[in-house]
Design a protein around this motif. Structure first.
Motif: not given
Length: 177
Positions: A22-24, A128-131, A142-145, A162-166
């Motif tokens: 996980v990188s943020t 990948i989640m962008d806000i 930005r965070s990605s698992a 579980k993935g979204i939680g990470m």
């Protein structure tokens, strides 16, 4: 010989299959305490960006529910009229392969490979989640698992959650005092 070969395969797959990287990154100048609500980036319309085979109604619904539940547990409310934050996500799945070479049992410690190898195929998935701040349009998070997946991964709400939680584990960032 098969025992040694099997042990090597199990170790390789076991070590790589368990790790989720996980990188943020985030805007250190943003005041995350002012954000209370969220919606989706595309006009508050939930859209799926990812492999076509995952774009079925059950997977998309599970993914949407997982994101909403994680954000609600963090104290944010879903607001389609006037959200503070806009969320976007992307899923990528890539085919990967590795070669595993066979060794003669009596030459195992010499590590001289025999001209035989087996190819193993697996999937590498990234979420990948962008806000973004809706008012300024600036991306603040930005965070990605990244993880190795089974060839036929189970896209249940529990697994997706579980993935979204990470990805959202460190959101919002804690203020340093």
């Amino acid at each position: 010989m098969k025992k040694v070969y099997l042990l090597i395969v199990v170790l390789i797959l076991g070590l790589t299959g368990c790790a989720t990287r996980v990188s943020t990154s985030f805007d250190r100048q943003a005041d995350f305490s002012k954000y209370k609500s969220f919606c989706w980036l595309q006009g508050c319309e939930f859209t799926f960006t990812g492999p076509r085979y995952m774009n079925d109604s059950a997977v998309v619904s599970n993914l949407k529910n997982a994101i909403i539940k994680e954000m609600e547990e963090k104290g944010f409310i879903y607001d389609a009229e006037n959200p503070d934050l806009l969320l976007d996500f992307h899923v990528t799945v890539e085919n990967r392969q590795t070669n595993v070479y066979r060794f003669e049992e009596d030459r195992f410690l010499q590590l001289d490979p025999v001209d035989q190898s087996d190819v193993y195929y697996f999937l590498e998935g990234t979420l990948i989640m962008d806000i973004a701040d809706r008012e300024t349009g600036q991306m603040i998070w930005r965070s990605s698992a990244n993880r190795y997946l089974e060839l036929n991964p189970q896209m249940t709400e529990k697994n997706l959650r579980k993935g979204i939680g990470m990805v959202l584990r460190k959101f919002p960032p804690k203020e340093k005092k």
